[in-house]
Structures are given as structure tokens and as C-alpha cells.
Scaffold this motif. Structure first.
Motif, PDB file in Angstrom:
ATOM      1  N   MET A  61       0.843  -1.187   0.000  1.00 34.74           N
ATOM      2  CA  MET A  61       0.000   0.000   0.000  1.00 34.74           C
ATOM      3  C   MET A  61       0.882   1.242   0.000  1.00 34.74           C
ATOM      4  N   ASN A  62       0.674   2.128  -0.952  1.00 35.36           N
ATOM      5  CA  ASN A  62       1.421   3.374  -1.002  1.00 35.36           C
ATOM      6  C   ASN A  62       0.841   4.360  -0.007  1.00 35.36           C
ATOM      7  N   ALA A  63       1.702   5.138   0.627  1.00 32.62           N
ATOM      8  CA  ALA A  63       1.253   6.125   1.593  1.00 32.62           C
ATOM      9  C   ALA A  63       1.729   7.504   1.149  1.00 32.62           C
ATOM     10  N   PHE A  64       0.879   8.493   1.338  1.00 28.92           N
ATOM     11  CA  PHE A  64       1.171   9.858   0.921  1.00 28.92           C
ATOM     12  C   PHE A  64       0.937  10.807   2.092  1.00 28.92           C
ATOM     13  N   THR A  65       1.801  11.788   2.243  1.00 29.18           N
ATOM     14  CA  THR A  65       1.537  12.848   3.203  1.00 29.18           C
ATOM     15  C   THR A  65       0.469  13.755   2.605  1.00 29.18           C
ATOM     16  N   ILE A  66      -0.104  14.610   3.414  1.00 28.28           N
ATOM     17  CA  ILE A  66      -1.163  15.487   2.925  1.00 28.28           C
ATOM     18  C   ILE A  66      -0.636  16.421   1.830  1.00 28.28           C
ATOM     19  N   GLY A  67       0.601  16.864   1.940  1.00 27.99           N
ATOM     20  CA  GLY A  67       1.181  17.722   0.911  1.00 27.99           C
ATOM     21  C   GLY A  67       1.327  17.002  -0.419  1.00 27.99           C
ATOM     22  N   LYS A  68       1.760  15.750  -0.371  1.00 26.96           N
ATOM     23  CA  LYS A  68       1.896  14.964  -1.595  1.00 26.96           C
ATOM     24  C   LYS A  68       0.529  14.688  -2.211  1.00 26.96           C
ATOM     25  N   VAL A  69      -0.464  14.433  -1.354  1.00 26.45           N
ATOM     26  CA  VAL A  69      -1.821  14.210  -1.852  1.00 26.45           C
ATOM     27  C   VAL A  69      -2.331  15.471  -2.538  1.00 26.45           C
ATOM     28  N   ALA A  70      -2.087  16.613  -1.923  1.00 29.27           N
ATOM     29  CA  ALA A  70      -2.529  17.886  -2.505  1.00 29.27           C
ATOM     30  C   ALA A  70      -1.906  18.087  -3.883  1.00 29.27           C
ATOM     31  N   ARG A  71      -0.620  17.859  -3.988  1.00 29.14           N
ATOM     32  CA  ARG A  71       0.054  18.020  -5.283  1.00 29.14           C
ATOM     33  C   ARG A  71      -0.446  17.004  -6.308  1.00 29.14           C
ATOM     34  N   ALA A  72      -0.674  15.784  -5.875  1.00 30.19           N
ATOM     35  CA  ALA A  72      -1.095  14.719  -6.795  1.00 30.19           C
ATOM     36  C   ALA A  72      -2.517  14.906  -7.306  1.00 30.19           C
ATOM     37  N   THR A  73      -3.345  15.604  -6.542  1.00 31.57           N
ATOM     38  CA  THR A  73      -4.761  15.718  -6.906  1.00 31.57           C
ATOM     39  C   THR A  73      -5.172  17.108  -7.356  1.00 31.57           C
ATOM     40  N   GLY A 108       3.758  10.759  16.431  1.00 29.18           N
ATOM     41  CA  GLY A 108       3.627  12.168  16.085  1.00 29.18           C
ATOM     42  C   GLY A 108       4.030  12.504  14.659  1.00 29.18           C
ATOM     43  N   SER A 109       4.373  11.508  13.873  1.00 34.00           N
ATOM     44  CA  SER A 109       4.743  11.776  12.487  1.00 34.00           C
ATOM     45  C   SER A 109       3.495  12.126  11.672  1.00 34.00           C
ATOM     46  N   ALA A 110       3.728  12.525  10.446  1.00 31.72           N
ATOM     47  CA  ALA A 110       2.622  12.949   9.576  1.00 31.72           C
ATOM     48  C   ALA A 110       1.684  11.783   9.295  1.00 31.72           C
ATOM     49  N   ARG A 111       0.429  12.114   9.135  1.00 34.11           N
ATOM     50  CA  ARG A 111      -0.564  11.107   8.759  1.00 34.11           C
ATOM     51  C   ARG A 111      -0.314  10.669   7.322  1.00 34.11           C
ATOM     52  N   ASP A 112      -0.610   9.420   7.062  1.00 33.10           N
ATOM     53  CA  ASP A 112      -0.444   8.895   5.711  1.00 33.10           C
ATOM     54  C   ASP A 112      -1.793   8.641   5.071  1.00 33.10           C
ATOM     55  N   TYR A 113      -1.942   9.087   3.825  1.00 30.35           N
ATOM     56  CA  TYR A 113      -3.145   8.877   3.036  1.00 30.35           C
ATOM     57  C   TYR A 113      -2.872   7.746   2.049  1.00 30.35           C
ATOM     58  N   ASP A 114      -3.888   6.938   1.785  1.00 30.52           N
ATOM     59  CA  ASP A 114      -3.697   5.804   0.886  1.00 30.52           C
ATOM     60  C   ASP A 114      -4.126   6.144  -0.539  1.00 30.52           C
ATOM     61  N   VAL A 115      -3.890   5.210  -1.438  1.00 30.87           N
ATOM     62  CA  VAL A 115      -4.192   5.393  -2.853  1.00 30.87           C
ATOM     63  C   VAL A 115      -5.686   5.621  -3.080  1.00 30.87           C
ATOM     64  N   GLU A 116      -6.529   4.952  -2.312  1.00 30.05           N
ATOM     65  CA  GLU A 116      -7.977   5.129  -2.463  1.00 30.05           C
ATOM     66  C   GLU A 116      -8.396   6.562  -2.138  1.00 30.05           C
ATOM     67  N   THR A 117      -7.775   7.157  -1.136  1.00 30.96           N
ATOM     68  CA  THR A 117      -8.089   8.549  -0.801  1.00 30.96           C
ATOM     69  C   THR A 117      -7.684   9.477  -1.940  1.00 30.96           C
ATOM     70  N   VAL A 118      -6.543   9.216  -2.542  1.00 34.77           N
ATOM     71  CA  VAL A 118      -6.112  10.008  -3.695  1.00 34.77           C
ATOM     72  C   VAL A 118      -7.136   9.876  -4.824  1.00 34.77           C
TER      73      VAL A 118
END
Length: 136
Positions: A1-13, A38-48
């Protein structure tokens, strides 16, 4: 499963970070779990994919409430294409009605602009006068 930070999700979408958070609060996308370290939350491919879907639906005129309905249909594997088609037809009709209303507004503005001398004192402005009367 690929994980994305919120910034990467924003750029990707093409959806801003603030909008992603707003969609989380509205329940359009799931809010990822906050890691215990406390690290950044990870978003999955389905969220993207959901965010891209939301952006495309908004781009063609669907409101957030309508997008939520479309997402529910998308997630319901027993739903049929006819329901989505009916919603698209309804949205097209709404857009057509809005275009007709906008054309009427444009025509009225054209008339007001044509009747305006474009000079003189503001108290003699025919555009303001028309807006203050019942005919504007």
C-alpha cells in the motif's frame, strides 16, 4: 500500500491541503489515523482516487452534496449506472437553466450599458437609476 503525506496528496490531486481537511470534516474522505509517534498522517491510494473523483465532479458542476451522493453510489457495488446517468442529466438541466438566466442577465446589462451616456454626474447615472427602480 502506497502512503502519501497530505502535501503529496494535494500536489497529486490538485486539491489544496485546506480543502482536503475540509473534505475530511464533511466525511467525503476518511481521515487517516494519527500515528502515535507524532509523524505525519499517511493517506492511501484510495483517498487520492476519491479526491480526484471529487475534484472532477466539482469541475463539471456538481455541488458537494451531489458529490457525496455520487460517492455513495460509487461505493455501492449494487447501484446501477442508470442512477448516475439520471443525476448527470439533472445536473445538465440545472446548468442549462443557469446559462439561460445568465444570458438574460447579460442582455439586461447590455441594455443598461447601451443606455448609459458614460459621463456626467453620478446622480444622472442611468445604470444606478435602473437598479433603484422596479425595471432594473
Amino acid at each position: 500500500m502506497n502512503a502519501f503525506t497530505i502535501g503529496k496528496v494535494a500536489r497529486a490531486t490538485g486539491v489544496s491541503v485546506e480543502t482536503i481537511r475540509f473534505y475530511e470534516r464533511r466525511g467525503l474522505i476518511a481521515q487517516p489515523n494519527r500515528p502515535k509517534d507524532g509523524s505525519a498522517r499517511d493517506y492511501d491510494v484510495e483517498t487520492v482516487a476519491r479526491l480526484r473523483f471529487i475534484r472532477h465532479a466539482k469541475d463539471i458542476g456538481f455541488s458537494l452534496a451531489e458529490v457525496a451522493e455520487l460517492l455513495a453510489l460509487r461505493d455501492d457495488r449494487s447501484a446501477g449506472c442508470a442512477t448516475v446517468r439520471a443525476q448527470a442529466i439533472s445536473k445538465r438541466r440545472d446548468i442549462k437553466d443557469k446559462l439561460e438566466k445568465l444570458k438574460g442577465m447579460r442582455d439586461l446589462l447590455d441594455d443598461l450599458i447601451a443606455a448609459c451616456p458614460g459621463e456626467g454626474h453620478l446622480s444622472e447615472c442611468t445604470i444606478l437609476e435602473a437598479m433603484e427602480s422596479d425595471r432594473g
